[in-house]
Design an enzyme around this catalytic site. Structure first.
Site, PDB file in Angstrom:
ATOM      1  N   HIS A   1     -10.137 -18.789   1.750  1.00  0.00           N
ATOM      2  CA  HIS A   1      -9.571 -17.959   0.725  1.00  0.00           C
ATOM      3  C   HIS A   1      -9.415 -16.190   1.300  1.00  0.00           C
ATOM      4  O   HIS A   1      -9.182 -15.694   0.399  1.00  0.00           O
ATOM      5  CB  HIS A   1     -10.186 -17.972  -0.522  1.00  0.00           C
ATOM      6  CG  HIS A   1     -10.137 -19.264  -1.227  1.00  0.00           C
ATOM      7  ND1 HIS A   1      -9.273 -19.645  -1.979  1.00  0.00           N
ATOM      8  CD2 HIS A   1     -10.954 -20.527  -0.919  1.00  0.00           C
ATOM      9  CE1 HIS A   1      -9.432 -20.947  -2.288  1.00  0.00           C
ATOM     10  NE2 HIS A   1     -10.320 -21.485  -1.772  1.00  0.00           N
TER      11      HIS A   1
ATOM     12  N   LYS B   1      -6.231  -8.002 -12.520  1.00  0.00           N
ATOM     13  CA  LYS B   1      -6.938  -8.699 -11.305  1.00  0.00           C
ATOM     14  C   LYS B   1      -8.452  -7.951 -11.085  1.00  0.00           C
ATOM     15  O   LYS B   1      -8.579  -6.878 -11.649  1.00  0.00           O
ATOM     16  CB  LYS B   1      -5.993  -8.822 -10.020  1.00  0.00           C
ATOM     17  CG  LYS B   1      -5.526  -7.371  -9.550  1.00  0.00           C
ATOM     18  CD  LYS B   1      -4.501  -7.405  -8.554  1.00  0.00           C
ATOM     19  CE  LYS B   1      -3.317  -8.036  -8.821  1.00  0.00           C
ATOM     20  NZ  LYS B   1      -2.619  -9.020  -8.094  1.00  0.00           N
ATOM     21  N   ARG B   2      -9.241  -8.615 -10.130  1.00  0.00           N
ATOM     22  CA  ARG B   2     -10.320  -7.837  -9.947  1.00  0.00           C
ATOM     23  C   ARG B   2      -9.899  -6.526  -9.222  1.00  0.00           C
ATOM     24  O   ARG B   2      -8.834  -6.515  -8.735  1.00  0.00           O
ATOM     25  CB  ARG B   2     -11.107  -8.771  -8.919  1.00  0.00           C
ATOM     26  CG  ARG B   2     -11.886 -10.063  -9.411  1.00  0.00           C
ATOM     27  CD  ARG B   2     -12.631  -9.540 -10.569  1.00  0.00           C
ATOM     28  NE  ARG B   2     -13.761  -8.748  -9.843  1.00  0.00           N
ATOM     29  CZ  ARG B   2     -15.002  -9.368  -9.840  1.00  0.00           C
ATOM     30  NH1 ARG B   2     -15.155 -10.927  -9.822  1.00  0.00           N
ATOM     31  NH2 ARG B   2     -16.211  -8.886  -9.177  1.00  0.00           N
TER      32      ARG B   2
ATOM     33  N   THR C   1      -2.735 -15.756  -7.467  1.00  0.00           N
ATOM     34  CA  THR C   1      -2.287 -16.744  -8.558  1.00  0.00           C
ATOM     35  C   THR C   1      -1.888 -16.133  -9.746  1.00  0.00           C
ATOM     36  O   THR C   1      -0.974 -16.772 -10.305  1.00  0.00           O
ATOM     37  CB  THR C   1      -3.149 -17.772  -8.861  1.00  0.00           C
ATOM     38  OG1 THR C   1      -4.695 -16.959  -9.098  1.00  0.00           O
ATOM     39  CG2 THR C   1      -3.540 -18.672  -7.504  1.00  0.00           C
TER      40      THR C   1
ATOM     41  N   LYS D   1       1.395 -16.841 -12.447  1.00  0.00           N
ATOM     42  CA  LYS D   1       1.431 -16.902 -14.173  1.00  0.00           C
ATOM     43  C   LYS D   1       2.586 -16.060 -14.470  1.00  0.00           C
ATOM     44  O   LYS D   1       3.252 -16.422 -15.592  1.00  0.00           O
ATOM     45  CB  LYS D   1       0.153 -16.642 -14.605  1.00  0.00           C
ATOM     46  CG  LYS D   1      -1.054 -17.744 -14.039  1.00  0.00           C
ATOM     47  CD  LYS D   1      -2.604 -16.851 -14.106  1.00  0.00           C
ATOM     48  CE  LYS D   1      -3.391 -17.761 -13.310  1.00  0.00           C
ATOM     49  NZ  LYS D   1      -4.707 -17.097 -13.056  1.00  0.00           N
TER      50      LYS D   1
ATOM     51  N   LYS E   1      -6.248  -4.576  -3.284  1.00  0.00           N
ATOM     52  CA  LYS E   1      -5.206  -4.756  -4.130  1.00  0.00           C
ATOM     53  C   LYS E   1      -4.480  -3.419  -4.711  1.00  0.00           C
ATOM     54  O   LYS E   1      -3.603  -3.557  -5.513  1.00  0.00           O
ATOM     55  CB  LYS E   1      -6.049  -5.410  -5.521  1.00  0.00           C
ATOM     56  CG  LYS E   1      -6.459  -6.751  -5.073  1.00  0.00           C
ATOM     57  CD  LYS E   1      -7.326  -7.553  -6.166  1.00  0.00           C
ATOM     58  CE  LYS E   1      -8.240  -8.767  -5.650  1.00  0.00           C
ATOM     59  NZ  LYS E   1      -7.318  -9.778  -5.676  1.00  0.00           N
TER      60      LYS E   1
HETATM   61  C1  26Q Z   1     -19.754 -13.711  -1.711  1.00  0.00           C
HETATM   62  C2  26Q Z   1     -20.922 -13.554  -1.302  1.00  0.00           C
HETATM   63  C3  26Q Z   1     -22.033 -13.266  -2.436  1.00  0.00           C
HETATM   64  C4  26Q Z   1     -21.720 -13.535  -3.559  1.00  0.00           C
HETATM   65  C5  26Q Z   1     -20.307 -13.732  -4.136  1.00  0.00           C
HETATM   66  C6  26Q Z   1     -19.495 -14.000  -3.087  1.00  0.00           C
HETATM   67  C7  26Q Z   1     -17.956 -14.392  -3.436  1.00  0.00           C
HETATM   68  C8  26Q Z   1     -17.729 -14.805  -4.682  1.00  0.00           C
HETATM   69  C9  26Q Z   1     -16.349 -14.975  -4.904  1.00  0.00           C
HETATM   70  C10 26Q Z   1     -17.149 -14.180  -2.668  1.00  0.00           C
HETATM   71  C11 26Q Z   1     -15.508 -14.384  -2.971  1.00  0.00           C
HETATM   72  C12 26Q Z   1     -15.202 -14.809  -4.203  1.00  0.00           C
HETATM   73  C13 26Q Z   1     -14.132 -15.137  -4.694  1.00  0.00           C
HETATM   74  C14 26Q Z   1     -13.115 -14.976  -3.924  1.00  0.00           C
HETATM   75  C15 26Q Z   1     -11.548 -15.269  -4.333  1.00  0.00           C
HETATM   76  O1  26Q Z   1     -11.291 -15.144  -5.696  1.00  0.00           O
HETATM   77  N1  26Q Z   1     -10.654 -15.154  -3.370  1.00  0.00           N
HETATM   78  C16 26Q Z   1      -9.129 -15.346  -4.008  1.00  0.00           C
HETATM   79  O2  26Q Z   1      -8.798 -16.571  -3.946  1.00  0.00           O
HETATM   80  C17 26Q Z   1      -7.516 -16.924  -4.700  1.00  0.00           C
HETATM   81  C18 26Q Z   1      -7.216 -18.281  -4.708  1.00  0.00           C
HETATM   82  O3  26Q Z   1      -7.195 -18.865  -3.505  1.00  0.00           O
HETATM   83  C19 26Q Z   1      -6.482 -16.266  -3.732  1.00  0.00           C
HETATM   84  O4  26Q Z   1      -5.320 -16.449  -4.493  1.00  0.00           O
HETATM   85  C20 26Q Z   1      -6.790 -14.505  -3.759  1.00  0.00           C
HETATM   86  O5  26Q Z   1      -5.991 -14.144  -2.841  1.00  0.00           O
HETATM   87  C21 26Q Z   1      -8.064 -14.264  -3.037  1.00  0.00           C
HETATM   88  O6  26Q Z   1      -8.489 -13.156  -3.067  1.00  0.00           O
END
Ligand code: 26Q
Length: 820
Positions: free
Chosen positions: A370, A561-562, A669, A673, A567
């Site tokens: 991702h 979004k985050r 995503t 929406k 972004k």
């Molecule tokens: C990493 C290390 C320690 C703790 C947490 C994490 C962590 C947690 C969540 C790292 C990444 C995430 C989430 C990533 C994420 O949401 N990525 C997004 O995924 C979507 C679905 O595929 C994409 O549409 C987005 O482009 C992408 O940014």
């Protein structure tokens, strides 16, 4: 129970006799008065919500049992994810069970609307953002397509933090989502599974001289399953999301006990329960935290053991059919330790030799990536593994040794390739590269949008692609049209159904028929009326949350979004500042009045992201206080953006901001929406934006910015100061920022933001894309003035959104990866 110790079969008489629409009101009353012991409807509707939830759940449970029975012996997929961002369950269940009218009728007796009762449900916020919500949309689609897919995740006691904005700044509060109980979960403590940690590995020699390894003296933790029902859309299917809670075993630390420390010994149980206490925010400052690795192993081990137990129950210890009956989808590298853990279980618990175990593992694991940001690839210090998971580290070393032999065959004598591809990154603190483990151990590796997959193959994972081109494939993300159109946008859904019938909810490709009506004036009028209606609901939400009064007659321009530099919420607020500057200077002739809404959470340790939130809030305060500007521009930052907020936001949006630096957003995503709900997109050629623009045609999309392939060249000689000097608009924006106009009483707080824009090393090329963005926004203004043209484009966006249904995506997973 009979004497033979067989479990006596409890047969439930035909469920339709027990539960049906006619008795729904009585069932609700019974649960309200007796299960919960209430007689008055409280202000908060909490008990009525709970009674309604259990009543609806009764309907799910019978279908759940039938689904489980029908699935026995079938090939299954386990979707493993550290995150499931489910949001609320009640309304989705009502929609998928087709109980809407029934429920509304039953509630009449309590004098309240379903909408009010629904508010009592707390969001299940067990995820950060896109990745977690994708998992939730996928579960909905799998159930709706009647696929035997089970979700495996963690039952965090505390989900994504709640965000408050105080003096313009983000303040985090714990999300105690289970405080009022969770009527949707069913615990099965009797099915708890043991998970090993710590200890050491002993080599045991059998009588025949064969050696095997035993992981001994471990500190075990129990994984207790909590099941959540996942109903398909009106098809009688109910799948399962199994969430694991960690609990202490009842074993005492004997030494401590003998030393007389009974209470200390019992109190130690807390350590075990910490594992599932809290969801980690996506925060680079949290990288390498041991507790996170414990969570990952805990989830992976519990879920694998669960699937293997099920297999062994019907096939015994002969694993010949295992590959045919099981597949695991790893949602990013977060559960990728499952590759080594499956090897361990097969070898150590079932005495399967390495080669056979590897054949099983590498034919059942599939990995979804991702991210394209190299700094976001997960690594764990070897020393952490040595202590916490010694047996797993041994297996990773062995996988690596065998893999590097293959690398040597492919690239003889190339020691650089060896170290670039190795599962272990050498250095003064050696690390395990989780993405490498996932790729080596999987039969499928997929990206989440066309561009993203191409960039993975050409860049980040190019060496692996050369080695195994056949493993790589694309699966462009999607979102469920049940939650993201049918449920959240009732007025538009009714209008769509009035033209093309209601089958689009199950077969979303049918929305393409709407394009026929794109030029129909009467239809356009109704389409606009629906948007106005939805905008009114958002006006209320924004007013309540921020005190800012939006105006339904202005354009609603939204970015939620985050918060992350890539972004580029910063670029958005710079456009706002540019508009503000024009308005103040009286250059208002062709400005289209707009309300700009921005929302999202910053990782608690991400300083720059938090400063951007503060800037947005200060800019909003300044602008909203200026009476000369009010006619043209309003700005608000909505606190605590989450799934339920998006259900009100996306139906009300005119313009969707998808403005990441090209090549950085894997897919996105939220963009889908908004499109489904008839928003037009202003965006870069990044992630799924490219496919959105292709689907709706370039005329109906506001494109700007550098393309991914141009970016390395631009960075080589990037001179943002020159760009600023040559752009009157950008100069004016920088002038306002640098003069402290938005921080009169807080001097210097935006220095690092300003520096980042002027830095030739700015990774996100904010200054580079500014003029192009500003011009695209002028095209937006112009287009919005022609409401017929805008509405036509809006209809065409919904009509072209068929391929962004997660049903479409899941069919591709089913056919090309899972082979279900
Ligand atoms: C990493 C290390 C320690 C703790 C947490 C994490 C962590 C947690 C969540 C790292 C990444 C995430 C989430 C990533 C994420 O949401 N990525 C997004 O995924 C979507 C679905 O595929 C994409 O549409 C987005 O482009 C992408 O940014």
């Amino acid at each position: 129970m009979n004497k033979n110790n067989n479990l006596c079969e409890i047969t439930v008489s035909d469920d339709s006799v027990l539960m049906n629409a006619h008795t729904f009101a009585e069932d609700l009353a019974r649960h309200f008065h007796f299960s919960l012991g209430r007689d008055k409807v409280q202000e908060s509707h909490l008990y009525l919500y709970n009674a309604l939830a259990i009543t609806v759940r009764d309907h799910l449970v019978s279908q759940w049992r039938k689904t489980r029975m029908a699935r026995a012996g079938q090939r299954r997929v386990a979707y493993m994810s550290l995150e499931f961002l489910m949001g609320r369950t009640l309304n989705n269940a009502i929609l998928n069970l087709d109980l809407d009218d029934t429920v509304r009728a039953a509630l009449e007796g309590y004098c309240c609307d379903l909408e009010d009762v629904e508010q009592a449900e707390h969001d299940a916020g067990l995820g950060n953002g896109g990745l977690g919500r994708l998992a939730a949309c996928f579960l909905d689609s799998c159930a709706s397509l009647a696929l035997p897919v089970i979700g495996y995740g963690i039952r965090y006691e505390y989900g994504m933090f709640n965000q408050e904005i105080k003096n313009g700044q983000q303040v985090e509060h714990p999300d105690n989502w289970l405080r009022n109980g969770n009527p949707w979960e069913i615990a099965a403590p009797e099915k708890a599974i043991r998970i090993k940690f710590f200890g050491h590995v002993d080599v045991i020699t059998k009588k025949d001289g064969q050696q095997y390894r035993q992981w001994n003296n471990t500190h075990d933790v129990l994984a207790v399953p909590y099941d959540m029902p996942i109903p398909g859309y009106q098809n009688g299917i109910v799948n399962t999301l199994r969430l694991w809670k960690s609990e202490a075993t009842d074993e005492f630390d004997l030494d401590e006990f003998n030393a007389g420390s009974y209470t200390e010994s019992v109190a130690r149980k807390n350590l075990a329960e910490q594992i599932t206490m809290v969801l980690y925010p996506n925060d680079s400052s949290e990288n390498g935290k041991e507790l996170r690795l414990r969570q990952q192993y805990f989830l992976s081990s519990a879920s694998l053991q669960d699937t293997i137990n099920l297999y062994v129950e019907s096939h015994g210890k002969n694993f010949d059919k295992f590959v045919a009956l099981n597949s695991y989808q790893l949602n990013d590298t977060h559960p990728s330790i499952a590759v080594a853990e499956l090897m361990r279980i097969l070898m150590d618990d079932y005495s399967i030799p390495w080669d056979d175990a590897w054949a099983i593992t590498s034919q059942t694991m599939a990995y979804t990536n991702h991210t394209l940001l190299p700094e976001a690839l997960e690594k764990w210090p070897v020393r952490l593994f040595e202590n916490l998971l010694p047996r797993i580290l041994e297996i990773i070393y062995e996988i690596n040794a065998r893999f590097l032999q293959q690398v040597a065959v492919c690239w003889p004598g190339d020691s650089q390739k060896q170290s670039a591809l190795s599962l272990i990154e050498e250095g003064h603190e050696p690390q395990v590269r989780m993405a490498h483990l996932a790729i080596v151990g999987s039969y499928s590796v997929n990206g989440v949008a066309a561009l993203h997959t191409e960039l993975l193959k050409a860049g980040l994972f190019n060496d692996f692609y050369q080695l195994w081109p056949e493993k790589f494939n694309n699966k462009t993300n999607g979102v469920t049209p049940r939650r993201w159109l049918s449920h959240c946008n009732r007025s538009l859904s009714a209008l769509i159904s009035s033209k093309i019938g209601r089958n689009w909810v199950a077969d979303f490709a049918e929305v393409s028929q709407l394009s026929e009506f794109a030029n129909n004036k009467a239809f356009q009028k109704k389409w606009r009326d629906s948007k106005q209606h939805n905008k009114a609901a958002l006006v209320d939400l924004v007013e309540e949350a921020t005190g800012v009064t939006f105006d339904v007659n202005m354009m609603f321009d939204v970015q939620v979004k985050r918060i992350h530099e890539y972004k580029r919420q910063l670029l958005n607020i710079m456009h706002v500042i540019g508009l503000y500057d024009r308005i103040r200077k009286g250059d208002t002739a062709d400005i289209t009045p707009r309300c700009v809404l921005i929302g999202g959470k910053a990782a608690p340790g991400y300083v720059m992201a938090k400063q951007i939130i503060k800037l947005i809030n200060n800019v909003a305060d300044t602008i909203n206080l200026d009476p000369k500007v009010a006619k043209y521009l309003k700005v608000a930052f909505i606190p605590n953006y989450n799934v339920s907020a998006m259900e009100i936001i996306c139906p009300a949006t005119d313009l969707s901001e998808q403005i990441s630096t090209a090549g950085k957003e894997a897919s996105g995503t939220g963009n889908m929406k908004f499109m489904m709900n008839g928003a037009l997109t202003i965006g870069t050629l990044d992630g799924a934006n490219i496919e959105i623009r292709d689907a709706v045609a370039p005329d109906n999309f506001f494109l700007f910015g550098a393309e991914a392939h141009e970016i390395p060249g631009i960075r080589e000689n990037y001179q943002p100061n020159e760009i600023i000097a040559n752009s009157p608009t950008l100069s004016a924006v920088m002038q306002l920022l640098e003069s402290g106009h938005f921080n009169l009483f807080e001097p210097g707080i935006y220095d690092s933001i300003i520096e980042s824009i002027r830095d030739p090393g700015d990774m996100w090329l904010t200054a580079y894309d500014f003029d192009s963005y500003f011009q695209a926004q002028r095209r937006v203004d112009e287009c919005y003035k022609d409401q017929q043209l805008w509405t036509q484009k809006s209809i065409l966006n919904t009509a072209a959104s068929g391929v962004f249904s997660s049903d479409h995506t899941i069919r591709q997973y089913r056919d090309e990866i899972w082979k279900l």
